[in-house]
Design a protein around this motif. Structure first.
Motif, mmCIF file in Angstrom:
data_model
loop_
_atom_site.group_PDB
_atom_site.id
_atom_site.type_symbol
_atom_site.label_atom_id
_atom_site.label_comp_id
_atom_site.label_asym_id
_atom_site.label_seq_id
_atom_site.Cartn_x
_atom_site.Cartn_y
_atom_site.Cartn_z
ATOM 1 N N GLN A 15 24.472 -8.933 12.863
ATOM 2 C CA GLN A 15 23.604 -9.420 11.583
ATOM 3 C C GLN A 15 22.220 -10.009 12.002
ATOM 4 O O GLN A 15 21.261 -9.969 11.538
ATOM 5 N N GLU A 16 22.456 -10.803 13.254
ATOM 6 C CA GLU A 16 21.355 -11.488 13.784
ATOM 7 C C GLU A 16 20.294 -10.439 14.194
ATOM 8 O O GLU A 16 18.945 -10.600 13.960
ATOM 9 N N ALA A 17 20.697 -9.582 15.011
ATOM 10 C CA ALA A 17 19.721 -8.451 15.352
ATOM 11 C C ALA A 17 18.990 -7.827 14.296
ATOM 12 O O ALA A 17 17.709 -7.531 14.296
ATOM 13 N N LEU A 18 19.825 -7.576 12.974
ATOM 14 C CA LEU A 18 19.093 -7.082 11.899
ATOM 15 C C LEU A 18 18.035 -8.094 11.401
ATOM 16 O O LEU A 18 16.930 -7.480 10.886
ATOM 17 N N ASP A 19 18.536 -9.170 11.271
ATOM 18 C CA ASP A 19 17.475 -10.280 10.854
ATOM 19 C C ASP A 19 16.326 -10.294 11.538
ATOM 20 O O ASP A 19 15.418 -10.438 10.924
ATOM 21 N N VAL A 20 16.398 -10.197 12.875
ATOM 22 C CA VAL A 20 15.121 -9.958 13.574
ATOM 23 C C VAL A 20 14.330 -9.029 13.345
ATOM 24 O O VAL A 20 13.176 -8.922 13.300
ATOM 25 N N LEU A 21 14.925 -7.744 12.869
ATOM 26 C CA LEU A 21 14.316 -6.604 12.663
ATOM 27 C C LEU A 21 13.420 -6.706 11.388
ATOM 28 O O LEU A 21 12.334 -6.108 11.208
ATOM 29 N N VAL A 22 13.885 -7.400 10.325
ATOM 30 C CA VAL A 22 13.506 -7.542 9.195
ATOM 31 C C VAL A 22 12.592 -8.778 8.698
ATOM 32 O O VAL A 22 11.851 -8.630 7.806
ATOM 33 N N ALA A 104 18.659 -14.962 0.510
ATOM 34 C CA ALA A 104 20.089 -14.837 -0.092
ATOM 35 C C ALA A 104 21.068 -14.156 0.693
ATOM 36 O O ALA A 104 22.169 -14.317 0.751
ATOM 37 N N TRP A 105 20.366 -13.183 1.524
ATOM 38 C CA TRP A 105 21.258 -12.584 2.591
ATOM 39 C C TRP A 105 21.714 -13.435 3.530
ATOM 40 O O TRP A 105 22.917 -13.412 3.970
ATOM 41 N N GLU A 144 29.021 -1.464 8.451
ATOM 42 C CA GLU A 144 28.023 -1.507 7.743
ATOM 43 C C GLU A 144 26.649 -2.239 7.706
ATOM 44 O O GLU A 144 25.664 -1.638 7.733
ATOM 45 N N CYS A 145 26.830 -3.166 8.634
ATOM 46 C CA CYS A 145 25.479 -3.953 8.884
ATOM 47 C C CYS A 145 24.771 -2.951 9.939
ATOM 48 O O CYS A 145 23.387 -3.058 9.721
ATOM 49 N N TRP A 146 25.509 -2.606 10.965
ATOM 50 C CA TRP A 146 24.748 -1.714 11.955
ATOM 51 C C TRP A 146 24.347 -0.179 11.194
ATOM 52 O O TRP A 146 23.093 0.132 11.711
ATOM 53 N N ALA A 147 25.047 0.296 10.427
ATOM 54 C CA ALA A 147 24.590 1.660 9.693
ATOM 55 C C ALA A 147 23.497 1.342 8.694
ATOM 56 O O ALA A 147 22.569 2.078 8.791
ATOM 57 N N HIS A 148 23.488 0.249 8.004
ATOM 58 C CA HIS A 148 22.410 0.007 7.138
ATOM 59 C C HIS A 148 21.178 -0.423 7.922
ATOM 60 O O HIS A 148 19.991 -0.108 7.288
ATOM 61 N N GLY A 149 21.304 -0.896 8.985
ATOM 62 C CA GLY A 149 20.375 -1.363 9.702
ATOM 63 C C GLY A 149 19.574 -0.352 10.298
ATOM 64 O O GLY A 149 18.399 -0.117 10.708
ATOM 65 N N ARG A 160 15.988 0.752 18.054
ATOM 66 C CA ARG A 160 17.085 -0.147 18.417
ATOM 67 C C ARG A 160 17.564 0.188 19.621
ATOM 68 O O ARG A 160 18.160 1.537 19.852
ATOM 69 N N GLU A 161 17.851 -0.565 20.642
ATOM 70 C CA GLU A 161 18.719 -0.525 21.800
ATOM 71 C C GLU A 161 20.219 -0.614 21.478
ATOM 72 O O GLU A 161 20.578 -1.568 20.702
#
Length: 266
Positions: A15-22, A104-105, A144-149, A160-161
């Motif tokens: 989740q934190e990795a996706l947060d950094v991305l967005v 919110a997320w 889910e987090c990885w796929a939607h990411g 993404r690495e």
């Protein structure tokens, strides 16, 4: 041995990795279309925000979760369309500014992190289908987090690495082979399929019988992209041997919900 606590730690990291991305996206990038039909980048994050919130509710308040199911009843009506689910789960988040949506997320993630902190390995959690063991429940959230990411990354042109967290998704992809067919109302092929995946570390993850005549080999990332329907198998470097293995990789679905076909060959 994998524990619920270990999966939770990897979920938080994903989740934190996706947060950094967005977190640094501008308003226009939040509205970019993604490979998911009808969904923008904001919808991908809104989807995660909604279901991270209901996942937390399922852990801490089973009765409250059961009551919340009534709000999704229109999805099962004869006149329901794909937009019906979107209207029920994404409308609130679509009305937010990007900054409000991100907040919110983050808030729902924090509630889920707190709720899942005390889960034991043998705890069962109510969900939209059958109840799930704690490890499977948290693995599903990670997947889910990885796929939607990945859909977000594709939309904004990011690369993404891969990480060792893919081990959870790869195992889920293997054990949901039967589900892929049951979900389509099809007989499950009897053939054993050997799966050998090269991890980001260079280690090899092996599943199935060593002497199986049919096989899927390649990188763990490619396998995870296929079983989460982020890529068509022919758009990856996977080496697939045997008719049943090919059929599986063309139908693979590691997530719940109605059967979907995934992307066409690029």
């Amino acid at each position: 041995m994998t524990t619920a606590s270990g999966v939770r730690d990897d979920l938080l990291a994903e989740q934190e990795a996706l947060d950094v991305l967005v977190a640094g996206l501008d308003d226009e990038q939040w509205e970019l279309p993604t490979p998911s039909e009808r969904w923008s980048v904001r919808d991908q994050i809104g989807h995660l925000a909604f279901f991270d919130g209901t996942a937390a509710l399922a852990i801490v308040d089973e009765d409250g979760f059961r009551a919340s199911l009534a709000s999704l009843s229109p999805v099962f009506a004869p006149d329901a369309t794909p937009d019906t689910m979107d209207d029920l789960t994404l409308a609130t988040f679509r009305a937010m500014t990007p900054a409000e949506l991100l907040a919110a997320w983050r808030a729902n993630r924090a509630v889920l992190a707190d709720a899942s902190a005390g889960l034991d390995d043998d705890t069962r959690v109510i969900w939209y289908g059958p109840s799930m063991g704690a490890k499977s429940f948290l693995t599903a959230r990670l997947m889910e987090c990885w796929a939607h990411g990945q859909h977000v990354a594709d939309a904004i042109g990011a690369v993404r690495e891969p990480t060792e967290r893919l081990a959870h998704i790869a195992q889920l992809g293997v054990i949901t082979r039967k589900w892929t067919y049951v979900n389509r109302g099809l007989d499950v092929p009897d053939a054993d399929i050997r799966v050998e995946l090269t991890a980001p570390s260079g280690d090899v993850w092996r599943y199935g019988s060593d002497d199986a005549e049919q096989s899927v080999t390649g990188t763990a990332e490619d396998f995870c992209l296929v079983v989460t329907q982020c890529r068509h198998v022919d758009a990856t470097g996977l080496d697939v041997v045997g008719d049943d293995a090919v059929d599986w990789m063309n139908k693979a679905q590691a997530f719940a919900g109605q059967a979907t076909d995934g992307p066409a060959v690029a």
